[in-house]
Design a protein around this motif. Structure first.
Motif, PDB file in Angstrom:
ATOM      1  N   VAL A   1       0.732  -1.101   0.059  1.00  0.00           N
ATOM      2  CA  VAL A   1      -0.086  -0.101   0.003  1.00  0.00           C
ATOM      3  C   VAL A   1       0.828   1.204  -0.013  1.00  0.00           C
ATOM      4  CG1 VAL A   1      -1.997   1.238   1.138  1.00  0.00           C
ATOM      5  CG2 VAL A   1      -1.753  -1.207   1.246  1.00  0.00           C
ATOM      6  N   GLN A   2       0.663   2.152  -0.950  1.00  0.00           N
ATOM      7  CA  GLN A   2       1.459   3.399  -1.148  1.00  0.00           C
ATOM      8  C   GLN A   2       1.070   4.369  -0.182  1.00  0.00           C
ATOM      9  OE1 GLN A   2       4.045   3.622  -3.943  1.00  0.00           O
ATOM     10  NE2 GLN A   2       3.869   1.344  -3.122  1.00  0.00           N
ATOM     11  N   GLN A   3       1.929   5.458  -0.014  1.00  0.00           N
ATOM     12  CA  GLN A   3       1.371   6.409   1.014  1.00  0.00           C
ATOM     13  C   GLN A   3       0.193   7.197   0.558  1.00  0.00           C
ATOM     14  OE1 GLN A   3       5.580   8.239   0.842  1.00  0.00           O
ATOM     15  NE2 GLN A   3       5.163   8.396   2.888  1.00  0.00           N
ATOM     16  N   ASP A   4      -0.166   7.087  -0.622  1.00  0.00           N
ATOM     17  CA  ASP A   4      -1.365   7.688  -1.124  1.00  0.00           C
ATOM     18  C   ASP A   4      -2.683   6.770  -1.180  1.00  0.00           C
ATOM     19  OD1 ASP A   4      -1.242   5.846  -3.270  1.00  0.00           O
ATOM     20  OD2 ASP A   4      -1.057   7.589  -4.585  1.00  0.00           O
ATOM     21  N   GLY A   5      -2.394   5.528  -0.685  1.00  0.00           N
ATOM     22  CA  GLY A   5      -3.456   4.585  -0.276  1.00  0.00           C
ATOM     23  C   GLY A   5      -3.628   3.658  -1.431  1.00  0.00           C
ATOM     24  N   SER A   6      -2.836   4.097  -2.503  1.00  0.00           N
ATOM     25  CA  SER A   6      -3.152   2.976  -3.796  1.00  0.00           C
ATOM     26  C   SER A   6      -2.408   1.780  -3.422  1.00  0.00           C
ATOM     27  CB  SER A   6      -2.652   3.738  -4.918  1.00  0.00           C
ATOM     28  OG  SER A   6      -1.199   3.926  -4.861  1.00  0.00           O
ATOM     29  N   LEU A   7      -2.551   0.600  -4.304  1.00  0.00           N
ATOM     30  CA  LEU A   7      -1.669  -0.618  -4.265  1.00  0.00           C
ATOM     31  C   LEU A   7      -1.028  -0.694  -5.384  1.00  0.00           C
ATOM     32  CD1 LEU A   7      -2.025  -3.174  -2.659  1.00  0.00           C
ATOM     33  CD2 LEU A   7      -3.474  -4.256  -4.244  1.00  0.00           C
ATOM     34  N   TYR A   8       0.233  -0.989  -4.882  1.00  0.00           N
ATOM     35  CA  TYR A   8       1.164  -1.349  -5.896  1.00  0.00           C
ATOM     36  C   TYR A   8       1.410  -2.947  -5.812  1.00  0.00           C
ATOM     37  CZ  TYR A   8       5.867  -2.243  -7.688  1.00  0.00           C
ATOM     38  OH  TYR A   8       6.997  -2.678  -8.650  1.00  0.00           O
ATOM     39  N   ILE A   9       1.483  -3.552  -7.044  1.00  0.00           N
ATOM     40  CA  ILE A   9       1.868  -5.248  -7.186  1.00  0.00           C
ATOM     41  C   ILE A   9       2.785  -5.408  -8.197  1.00  0.00           C
ATOM     42  CG2 ILE A   9      -0.395  -5.495  -6.438  1.00  0.00           C
ATOM     43  CD1 ILE A   9      -1.315  -6.743  -9.020  1.00  0.00           C
ATOM     44  N   ASN A  10       3.542  -6.530  -7.885  1.00  0.00           N
ATOM     45  CA  ASN A  10       4.530  -7.229  -8.747  1.00  0.00           C
ATOM     46  C   ASN A  10       3.925  -8.673  -8.826  1.00  0.00           C
ATOM     47  OD1 ASN A  10       6.430  -8.464 -10.192  1.00  0.00           O
ATOM     48  ND2 ASN A  10       8.155  -7.668  -9.015  1.00  0.00           N
ATOM     49  N   GLN A  11       3.559  -9.049 -10.105  1.00  0.00           N
ATOM     50  CA  GLN A  11       2.684 -10.453 -10.081  1.00  0.00           C
ATOM     51  C   GLN A  11       4.084 -11.257 -10.417  1.00  0.00           C
ATOM     52  OE1 GLN A  11      -0.272  -9.067 -13.040  1.00  0.00           O
ATOM     53  NE2 GLN A  11      -1.270 -11.016 -12.172  1.00  0.00           N
ATOM     54  N   ASN A  12       3.716 -12.487 -10.088  1.00  0.00           N
ATOM     55  CA  ASN A  12       4.769 -13.608 -10.454  1.00  0.00           C
ATOM     56  C   ASN A  12       5.336 -13.821 -11.712  1.00  0.00           C
ATOM     57  OD1 ASN A  12       4.526 -14.495  -7.671  1.00  0.00           O
ATOM     58  ND2 ASN A  12       3.259 -16.059  -8.179  1.00  0.00           N
TER      59      ASN A  12
ATOM     60  N   ASP B   1       6.464 -11.227 -13.479  1.00  0.00           N
ATOM     61  CA  ASP B   1       7.176 -10.011 -13.614  1.00  0.00           C
ATOM     62  C   ASP B   1       6.370  -8.768 -14.287  1.00  0.00           C
ATOM     63  OD1 ASP B   1      10.263 -12.049 -13.847  1.00  0.00           O
ATOM     64  OD2 ASP B   1       9.345 -11.275 -12.019  1.00  0.00           O
ATOM     65  N   ASP B   2       5.124  -8.985 -14.307  1.00  0.00           N
ATOM     66  CA  ASP B   2       4.478  -7.812 -14.805  1.00  0.00           C
ATOM     67  C   ASP B   2       4.232  -6.997 -13.819  1.00  0.00           C
ATOM     68  OD1 ASP B   2       4.150  -8.921 -17.468  1.00  0.00           O
ATOM     69  OD2 ASP B   2       2.078  -9.790 -17.001  1.00  0.00           O
ATOM     70  N   PHE B   3       4.624  -5.396 -14.013  1.00  0.00           N
ATOM     71  CA  PHE B   3       4.307  -4.675 -12.802  1.00  0.00           C
ATOM     72  C   PHE B   3       3.016  -3.885 -13.199  1.00  0.00           C
ATOM     73  CE2 PHE B   3       8.927  -5.158 -12.987  1.00  0.00           C
ATOM     74  CZ  PHE B   3       9.156  -5.231 -11.616  1.00  0.00           C
ATOM     75  N   VAL B   4       2.054  -3.771 -12.343  1.00  0.00           N
ATOM     76  CA  VAL B   4       0.846  -3.220 -12.147  1.00  0.00           C
ATOM     77  C   VAL B   4       0.819  -2.266 -11.048  1.00  0.00           C
ATOM     78  CG1 VAL B   4      -1.674  -3.795 -11.871  1.00  0.00           C
ATOM     79  CG2 VAL B   4      -0.042  -5.402 -12.955  1.00  0.00           C
ATOM     80  N   HIS B   5       0.034  -1.135 -11.203  1.00  0.00           N
ATOM     81  CA  HIS B   5       0.069  -0.124 -10.530  1.00  0.00           C
ATOM     82  C   HIS B   5      -1.352   0.071 -10.162  1.00  0.00           C
ATOM     83  CE1 HIS B   5       4.285   0.832 -10.372  1.00  0.00           C
ATOM     84  NE2 HIS B   5       4.280   0.776 -11.744  1.00  0.00           N
TER      85      HIS B   5
END
Length: 99
Positions: free
Chosen positions: A82-93, A95-99
């Motif tokens: 969870v980012q400081q602004d409340g959003s979710l940052y993920i790194n899938q297995n 290796d795709d990066f999703v914000h």
């Protein structure tokens, strides 16, 4: 004394700065949630319930966020925070990066 009072009110209103509404700063974003630090909530597909609880979030919130990002299960996530602004940052297995 009534006329003098009215005169003083008119002078005060003339001396007060006028507010130009076009230059007002939008402060509404300060009402949104802010967290002190980025916080891990998934590691190697495992949800960190303690960190969710510290952020006053729950599994339902996390699953809803994952679904919005097109992720069907926490087990598909290598890392999420969870980012400081409340959003979710993920790194899938995969290796795709999703914000």
């Amino acid at each position: 004394m009534g006329l003098q009072h009215v005169f003083l009110q008119v002078v005060k209103s003339l001396l007060q700065p006028k507010i130009d509404e076009e230059h007002l700063v939008d402060m509404s974003h300060f009402d949104s949630i802010h967290y002190p630090v980025r916080t891990e909530v998934i590691s190697n597909g495992v949800i960190n319930s303690n960190n969710l609880e510290k952020l006053k979030l729950d599994h339902s919130w996390l699953h809803q966020q994952l679904q919005q990002l097109g992720v069907h299960s926490a087990s598909d996530v290598l890392y999420a925070e969870v980012q400081q602004d409340g959003s979710l940052y993920i790194n899938q297995n995969n290796d795709d990066f999703v914000h």
